[in-house]
Design a protein around this motif. Structure first.
Motif, PDB file in Angstrom:
ATOM      1  N   THR A  78      45.317  55.326  49.236  1.00 11.70           N
ATOM      2  CA  THR A  78      46.294  55.397  50.106  1.00 11.70           C
ATOM      3  C   THR A  78      47.344  54.035  50.074  1.00 11.70           C
ATOM      4  N   SER A  79      46.993  53.114  48.887  1.00 11.24           N
ATOM      5  CA  SER A  79      47.837  52.012  48.679  1.00 11.24           C
ATOM      6  C   SER A  79      47.389  51.676  47.431  1.00 11.24           C
ATOM      7  N   ARG A  80      48.240  50.820  46.919  1.00 15.95           N
ATOM      8  CA  ARG A  80      48.203  50.041  45.615  1.00 15.95           C
ATOM      9  C   ARG A  80      47.171  48.989  45.430  1.00 15.95           C
ATOM     10  N   LYS A  81      46.823  48.623  46.639  1.00 18.64           N
ATOM     11  CA  LYS A  81      45.857  47.701  46.771  1.00 18.64           C
ATOM     12  C   LYS A  81      44.487  48.091  46.567  1.00 18.64           C
ATOM     13  N   ALA A  82      44.295  49.303  47.307  1.00 20.50           N
ATOM     14  CA  ALA A  82      42.846  49.988  47.054  1.00 20.50           C
ATOM     15  C   ALA A  82      42.775  50.385  45.699  1.00 20.50           C
ATOM     16  N   ALA A  83      43.718  51.018  45.037  1.00 15.22           N
ATOM     17  CA  ALA A  83      43.764  51.303  43.427  1.00 15.22           C
ATOM     18  C   ALA A  83      43.393  50.120  42.547  1.00 15.22           C
ATOM     19  N   SER A  84      44.145  48.979  43.120  1.00 11.59           N
ATOM     20  CA  SER A  84      44.061  47.748  42.109  1.00 11.59           C
ATOM     21  C   SER A  84      42.409  47.239  42.147  1.00 11.59           C
ATOM     22  N   LEU A  85      41.933  47.500  43.405  1.00 15.54           N
ATOM     23  CA  LEU A  85      40.315  47.032  43.755  1.00 15.54           C
ATOM     24  C   LEU A  85      39.469  48.195  42.606  1.00 15.54           C
ATOM     25  N   PHE A  86      39.871  49.276  42.710  1.00 15.22           N
ATOM     26  CA  PHE A  86      39.165  50.284  42.068  1.00 15.22           C
ATOM     27  C   PHE A  86      39.222  49.818  40.453  1.00 15.22           C
ATOM     28  N   TYR A  87      40.643  49.928  40.081  1.00 22.06           N
ATOM     29  CA  TYR A  87      40.882  49.745  38.575  1.00 22.06           C
ATOM     30  C   TYR A  87      40.760  48.310  37.932  1.00 22.06           C
ATOM     31  N   ASP A  88      40.369  47.430  39.039  1.00 19.10           N
ATOM     32  CA  ASP A  88      40.421  45.869  38.682  1.00 19.10           C
ATOM     33  C   ASP A  88      41.577  45.430  37.950  1.00 19.10           C
ATOM     34  N   ARG A  89      42.949  45.768  38.431  1.00 15.45           N
ATOM     35  CA  ARG A  89      44.070  45.551  37.864  1.00 15.45           C
ATOM     36  C   ARG A  89      44.957  44.867  38.982  1.00 15.45           C
ATOM     37  N   PRO A  90      45.779  44.130  38.612  1.00 17.77           N
ATOM     38  CA  PRO A  90      46.838  43.816  39.637  1.00 17.77           C
ATOM     39  C   PRO A  90      47.730  44.971  40.239  1.00 17.77           C
ATOM     40  N   THR A  91      48.093  44.787  41.436  1.00 19.94           N
ATOM     41  CA  THR A  91      48.841  45.769  42.057  1.00 19.94           C
ATOM     42  C   THR A  91      50.321  46.349  41.237  1.00 19.94           C
ATOM     43  N   SER A  92      50.708  45.151  40.633  1.00 17.33           N
ATOM     44  CA  SER A  92      51.904  45.221  39.958  1.00 17.33           C
ATOM     45  C   SER A  92      51.907  46.117  38.596  1.00 17.33           C
TER      46      SER A  92
END
Length: 171
Positions: free
Chosen positions: A112-126
């Motif tokens: 439900t956010s790029r922040k959550a996905a960035s933590l999962f993928y270990d990549r910057p939100t951008s």
């Protein structure tokens, strides 16, 4: 707000769900009342209905009823509460999240956010686009949604939510 186990929201998971929503952590309001996406300015419940994911607009206190629709909930931090920048980095448990998902095996997960996905993928939100993500072998389909949080109003779009609704309702 400091990390505190008293603010944990329980997972709403079971085997073979059609969809699991994944947040970073409970908001202060959600932690206080014990309901997912409970802040009055949060668009989550409205977006679910407007996108066509649920047949009606549910209230935050009805979150457990979504299990009947095959929809579950979890967060990457089960001990933190507050805005993303207030959550201690060490409270995010991506490995534990992966284990939960591998155990219950939903069809689709939606961050439900790029922040959550960035933590999962270990990549910057951008580096993350909204919408369906490339397949991960042996893992459910993954969507990244625009954050429904009122604090993210400047980046809000319903479009990836509509794409998710179409994806999970296609035969």
């Amino acid at each position: 707000m400091p990390d505190n186990n008293l603010h944990r929201l329980p997972d709403q998971l079971r085997a073979n769900l059609r969809l699991v929503f994944v947040g970073t952590a409970a908001s202060t309001r959600s932690a206080t009342v014990g309901h997912y996406y409970a802040h009055p300015r949060n668009r989550f419940w409205r977006a679910l209905h407007e996108a066509g994911i649920t047949p009606r607009r549910y209230r935050p206190d009805e979150f457990t009823a979504l299990l009947e629709l095959g929809i579950g909930f979890t967060d990457l931090s089960k001990t933190g509460a507050g805005m993303d920048h207030e959550i201690a980095r060490g409270s995010f448990d991506v490995a534990g999240f992966r284990t939960k998902i591998e155990m219950v095996r939903p069809n689709t997960i939606a961050f439900t956010s790029r922040k959550a996905a960035s933590l999962f993928y270990d990549r910057p939100t951008s580096a993350l686009a909204l919408g369906r993500q490339p397949a991960i072998n042996g893992f459910p389909d993954v969507f990244v949604l625009s954050s429904p949080s009122g604090a993210a109003s400047g980046h809000w779009t319903l479009q990836p939510w509509r794409e998710l609704a179409q994806w999970i309702t296609e035969p």
